[in-house]
Design a protein around this motif. Structure first.
Motif, PDB file in Angstrom:
ATOM      1  N   CYS A  43       0.826  -1.211   0.000  1.00  0.00           N
ATOM      2  CA  CYS A  43       0.000   0.000   0.000  1.00  0.00           C
ATOM      3  C   CYS A  43       0.860   1.261   0.000  1.00  0.00           C
ATOM      4  O   CYS A  43       0.372   2.337  -0.360  1.00  0.00           O
ATOM      5  CB  CYS A  43      -0.914   0.010   1.220  1.00  0.00           C
ATOM      6  SG  CYS A  43      -2.176  -1.281   1.200  1.00  0.00           S
ATOM      7  N   TYR A  44       2.090   1.123   0.444  1.00  0.00           N
ATOM      8  CA  TYR A  44       3.040   2.237   0.443  1.00  0.00           C
ATOM      9  C   TYR A  44       3.960   2.066  -0.759  1.00  0.00           C
ATOM     10  O   TYR A  44       4.522   0.988  -0.974  1.00  0.00           O
ATOM     11  CB  TYR A  44       3.880   2.248   1.723  1.00  0.00           C
ATOM     12  CG  TYR A  44       3.056   2.468   2.969  1.00  0.00           C
ATOM     13  CD1 TYR A  44       2.932   3.737   3.523  1.00  0.00           C
ATOM     14  CD2 TYR A  44       2.388   1.402   3.582  1.00  0.00           C
ATOM     15  CE1 TYR A  44       2.165   3.946   4.660  1.00  0.00           C
ATOM     16  CE2 TYR A  44       1.619   1.600   4.718  1.00  0.00           C
ATOM     17  CZ  TYR A  44       1.513   2.872   5.251  1.00  0.00           C
ATOM     18  OH  TYR A  44       0.744   3.081   6.380  1.00  0.00           O
ATOM     19  N   VAL A  45       4.099   3.115  -1.523  1.00  0.00           N
ATOM     20  CA  VAL A  45       4.882   3.036  -2.760  1.00  0.00           C
ATOM     21  C   VAL A  45       5.891   4.175  -2.788  1.00  0.00           C
ATOM     22  O   VAL A  45       5.552   5.338  -2.490  1.00  0.00           O
ATOM     23  CB  VAL A  45       3.962   3.119  -4.002  1.00  0.00           C
ATOM     24  CG1 VAL A  45       4.780   3.140  -5.278  1.00  0.00           C
ATOM     25  CG2 VAL A  45       2.973   1.958  -3.996  1.00  0.00           C
ATOM     26  N   LEU A  46       7.110   3.833  -3.126  1.00  0.00           N
ATOM     27  CA  LEU A  46       8.168   4.828  -3.252  1.00  0.00           C
ATOM     28  C   LEU A  46       8.110   5.454  -4.640  1.00  0.00           C
ATOM     29  O   LEU A  46       8.224   4.763  -5.660  1.00  0.00           O
ATOM     30  CB  LEU A  46       9.533   4.175  -3.023  1.00  0.00           C
ATOM     31  CG  LEU A  46      10.733   5.110  -3.000  1.00  0.00           C
ATOM     32  CD1 LEU A  46      10.624   6.121  -1.862  1.00  0.00           C
ATOM     33  CD2 LEU A  46      12.025   4.305  -2.892  1.00  0.00           C
ATOM     34  N   ARG A  47       7.914   6.749  -4.661  1.00  0.00           N
ATOM     35  CA  ARG A  47       7.847   7.482  -5.930  1.00  0.00           C
ATOM     36  C   ARG A  47       9.164   8.203  -6.191  1.00  0.00           C
ATOM     37  O   ARG A  47      10.110   8.086  -5.436  1.00  0.00           O
ATOM     38  CB  ARG A  47       6.703   8.500  -5.876  1.00  0.00           C
ATOM     39  CG  ARG A  47       5.362   7.917  -5.513  1.00  0.00           C
ATOM     40  CD  ARG A  47       4.792   7.058  -6.625  1.00  0.00           C
ATOM     41  NE  ARG A  47       3.472   6.554  -6.245  1.00  0.00           N
ATOM     42  CZ  ARG A  47       2.799   5.645  -6.938  1.00  0.00           C
ATOM     43  NH1 ARG A  47       3.303   5.150  -8.050  1.00  0.00           N
ATOM     44  NH2 ARG A  47       1.615   5.222  -6.527  1.00  0.00           N
ATOM     45  N   ALA A  48       9.148   8.989  -7.226  1.00  0.00           N
ATOM     46  CA  ALA A  48      10.347   9.729  -7.619  1.00  0.00           C
ATOM     47  C   ALA A  48      10.820  10.638  -6.500  1.00  0.00           C
ATOM     48  O   ALA A  48      10.014  11.140  -5.712  1.00  0.00           O
ATOM     49  CB  ALA A  48      10.043  10.555  -8.871  1.00  0.00           C
ATOM     50  N   GLU A  49      12.104  10.811  -6.404  1.00  0.00           N
ATOM     51  CA  GLU A  49      12.731  11.694  -5.427  1.00  0.00           C
ATOM     52  C   GLU A  49      12.432  11.290  -3.986  1.00  0.00           C
ATOM     53  O   GLU A  49      12.350  12.136  -3.094  1.00  0.00           O
ATOM     54  CB  GLU A  49      12.326  13.146  -5.676  1.00  0.00           C
ATOM     55  CG  GLU A  49      12.749  13.636  -7.061  1.00  0.00           C
ATOM     56  CD  GLU A  49      12.260  15.045  -7.333  1.00  0.00           C
ATOM     57  OE1 GLU A  49      11.634  15.655  -6.455  1.00  0.00           O
ATOM     58  OE2 GLU A  49      12.533  15.519  -8.441  1.00  0.00           O
ATOM     59  N   GLY A  50      12.212  10.005  -3.764  1.00  0.00           N
ATOM     60  CA  GLY A  50      12.039   9.501  -2.410  1.00  0.00           C
ATOM     61  C   GLY A  50      10.695   9.779  -1.791  1.00  0.00           C
ATOM     62  O   GLY A  50      10.504   9.584  -0.594  1.00  0.00           O
ATOM     63  N   HIS A  51       9.735  10.208  -2.572  1.00  0.00           N
ATOM     64  CA  HIS A  51       8.410  10.526  -2.049  1.00  0.00           C
ATOM     65  C   HIS A  51       7.595   9.247  -1.876  1.00  0.00           C
ATOM     66  O   HIS A  51       7.551   8.407  -2.774  1.00  0.00           O
ATOM     67  CB  HIS A  51       7.715  11.484  -3.014  1.00  0.00           C
ATOM     68  CG  HIS A  51       6.405  11.984  -2.519  1.00  0.00           C
ATOM     69  ND1 HIS A  51       6.293  12.778  -1.399  1.00  0.00           N
ATOM     70  CD2 HIS A  51       5.152  11.796  -2.979  1.00  0.00           C
ATOM     71  CE1 HIS A  51       5.012  13.061  -1.195  1.00  0.00           C
ATOM     72  NE2 HIS A  51       4.302  12.475  -2.137  1.00  0.00           N
TER      73      HIS A  51
END
Ligand code: SF4
Ligand code: SF4
Length: 90
Positions: A43-51
């Motif tokens: 459910c938690y996803v790491l996006r660009a730039e560590g977001h």
């Protein structure tokens, strides 16, 4: 049967009321991002730039994220009665 196949047999009656709230602004300063490893449903996803972004719809209600995050970022309650995950295999 693989774990992914078992999980795919779960049913969800998704509540419109969000039962887990994550302050994603606070997550920006978090270095461990342990929720990414704690959540079995991704459910938690790491996006660009560590977001880190969060979505509650596939939540398995295990509580792992609640206890793993040491930043006090997660407001966690169970879904309302009749909503949430319905396990096929206990
Ligand atoms: S561990 Fe907590 S503070 Fe860190 S990214 Fe995950 S939810 Fe945010
Ligand atoms: S309660 Fe479990 S399944 Fe739901 S978001 Fe937290 S770690 Fe993921």
């Amino acid at each position: 049967m693989k774990i992914e196949e078992k999980l795919a047999r779960n049913k969800f009656d998704i509540d419109r009321e969000v039962h887990i709230q994550v302050d994603e602004e606070k997550c920006k300063a978090c270095e461990s991002k342990v929720c990414l490893y704690a959540c079995p449903a991704e459910c938690y996803v790491l996006r660009a730039e560590g977001h880190v972004t969060f979505s509650y719809e596939g939540c398995l209600e295990c509580g792992s994220c609640r206890f793993s995050c040491d930043k006090g970022t997660i407001a966690w309650v169970n879904p309302r009665g009749g909503f949430g995950v319905c396990y096929q295999y206990g």
